[in-house]
Design a protein around this motif. Structure first.
Motif, PDB file in Angstrom:
ATOM      1  N   GLU A   1       3.150  10.169  -9.752  1.00  0.00           N
ATOM      2  CA  GLU A   1       2.413  10.376 -10.998  1.00  0.00           C
ATOM      3  C   GLU A   1       1.611  11.677 -10.947  1.00  0.00           C
ATOM      4  N   GLU A   2       0.973  11.961  -9.800  1.00  0.00           N
ATOM      5  CA  GLU A   2       0.220  13.216  -9.659  1.00  0.00           C
ATOM      6  C   GLU A   2       1.146  14.417  -9.787  1.00  0.00           C
ATOM      7  N   LYS A   3       2.338  14.299  -9.220  1.00  0.00           N
ATOM      8  CA  LYS A   3       3.298  15.394  -9.298  1.00  0.00           C
ATOM      9  C   LYS A   3       3.733  15.634 -10.745  1.00  0.00           C
ATOM     10  N   LYS A   4       4.012  14.546 -11.473  1.00  0.00           N
ATOM     11  CA  LYS A   4       4.392  14.671 -12.880  1.00  0.00           C
ATOM     12  C   LYS A   4       3.265  15.300 -13.691  1.00  0.00           C
TER      13      LYS A   4
ATOM     14  N   ASP B   1       0.835  -1.216   0.000  1.00  0.00           N
ATOM     15  CA  ASP B   1       0.000   0.000   0.000  1.00  0.00           C
ATOM     16  C   ASP B   1       0.863   1.257   0.000  1.00  0.00           C
TER      17      ASP B   1
ATOM     18  N   LYS C   1       3.953   1.553  -1.075  1.00  0.00           N
ATOM     19  CA  LYS C   1       4.637   1.649  -2.368  1.00  0.00           C
ATOM     20  C   LYS C   1       3.691   2.200  -3.431  1.00  0.00           C
ATOM     21  N   ARG C   2       2.467   1.666  -3.459  1.00  0.00           N
ATOM     22  CA  ARG C   2       1.476   2.123  -4.435  1.00  0.00           C
ATOM     23  C   ARG C   2       1.141   3.608  -4.206  1.00  0.00           C
ATOM     24  N   GLU C   3       1.039   3.990  -2.940  1.00  0.00           N
ATOM     25  CA  GLU C   3       0.711   5.377  -2.601  1.00  0.00           C
ATOM     26  C   GLU C   3       1.816   6.335  -3.050  1.00  0.00           C
ATOM     27  N   THR C   4       3.079   5.956  -2.845  1.00  0.00           N
ATOM     28  CA  THR C   4       4.182   6.825  -3.283  1.00  0.00           C
ATOM     29  C   THR C   4       4.222   6.920  -4.809  1.00  0.00           C
ATOM     30  N   GLU C   5       3.933   5.813  -5.501  1.00  0.00           N
ATOM     31  CA  GLU C   5       3.894   5.851  -6.973  1.00  0.00           C
ATOM     32  C   GLU C   5       2.778   6.768  -7.462  1.00  0.00           C
ATOM     33  N   GLU C   6       1.608   6.706  -6.813  1.00  0.00           N
ATOM     34  CA  GLU C   6       0.493   7.582  -7.206  1.00  0.00           C
ATOM     35  C   GLU C   6       0.846   9.045  -6.989  1.00  0.00           C
ATOM     36  N   LYS C   7       1.511   9.342  -5.861  1.00  0.00           N
ATOM     37  CA  LYS C   7       1.909  10.729  -5.606  1.00  0.00           C
ATOM     38  C   LYS C   7       2.906  11.214  -6.644  1.00  0.00           C
TER      39      LYS C   7
END
Length: 184
Positions: A41-44, A31, A33-39
């Motif tokens: 992507e949102e930042k990009k 969870d 790891k997935r949360e950091t990846e989503e953040k």
């Protein structure tokens, strides 16, 4: 049937507890790891919306590059002003929160008393703290003393002729009483 089976609860074994604990930790890791990846992507996505591609800088003329630099500086100034305004609002909100917390403590009747420390202060520092730093305070005690004429004391000392005579006069109990009473 035993009492545990009748009540519907069974005691969990140590191995089962450890297995469940490890499964829960693995799930929590996934969870995070997935949360950091989503953040990320949102930042990009947010940066891609705000940033414009510069294009080929090598093919631009000097005038075009200077115009581009001016535009970038203007945008930087605008963003810096926005950041300054937001920081001001944050500070104001923090102060408001602190004031409201203080009101809550006042209404409850519970006061935080800070630990007091002994502070050594000279008289000048104490008066400066009470009167403020604008007022110059000096504790010149000699200026407040009464002036004494030095010439008169010299004449009295000149009248004493010999120190031995003075000691003989004060010898014995009568002489000590005279010194105590201030007589000579």
């Amino acid at each position: 049937m035993s009492d545990q089976e009748q009540s519907g609860t069974r005691k969990m074994t140590h191995q089962r507890k450890m297995m469940l604990k490890s499964l829960m930790l693995n799930k929590a890791r996934e969870d995070l790891k997935r949360e950091t990846e989503e953040k990320a992507e949102e930042k990009k996505a947010a940066l891609s919306k705000r940033l414009q591609p510069l294009g080929d800088l090598l093919s631009m003329s000097q005038q075009d590059l200077m115009d581009l630099c001016r535009d970038l500086h203007a945008k930087i100034d605008k963003v810096d002003e926005q950041r300054f305004d937001i920081e001001g609002r944050v500070k104001k909100n923090d102060q408001d929160i602190e004031d409201l917390n203080q009101k809550i403590f006042d209404l409850r009747g519970k006061f935080k008393r800070p630990p007091l420390r002994r502070v050594r202060m000279s008289a000048d520092q104490m008066l400066r703290a009470l009167l403020g730093s604008k007022h110059k305070v000096s504790m010149d005690l000699r200026s407040n003393l009464k002036a004494v004429k030095k010439g008169e004391t010299k004449k009295e000392d000149a009248e004493v002729k010999d120190w031995r005579d003075n000691i003989e006069a004060k010898a014995g109990m009568g002489g000590k009483m005279a010194v105590f009473e201030g007589k000579e």
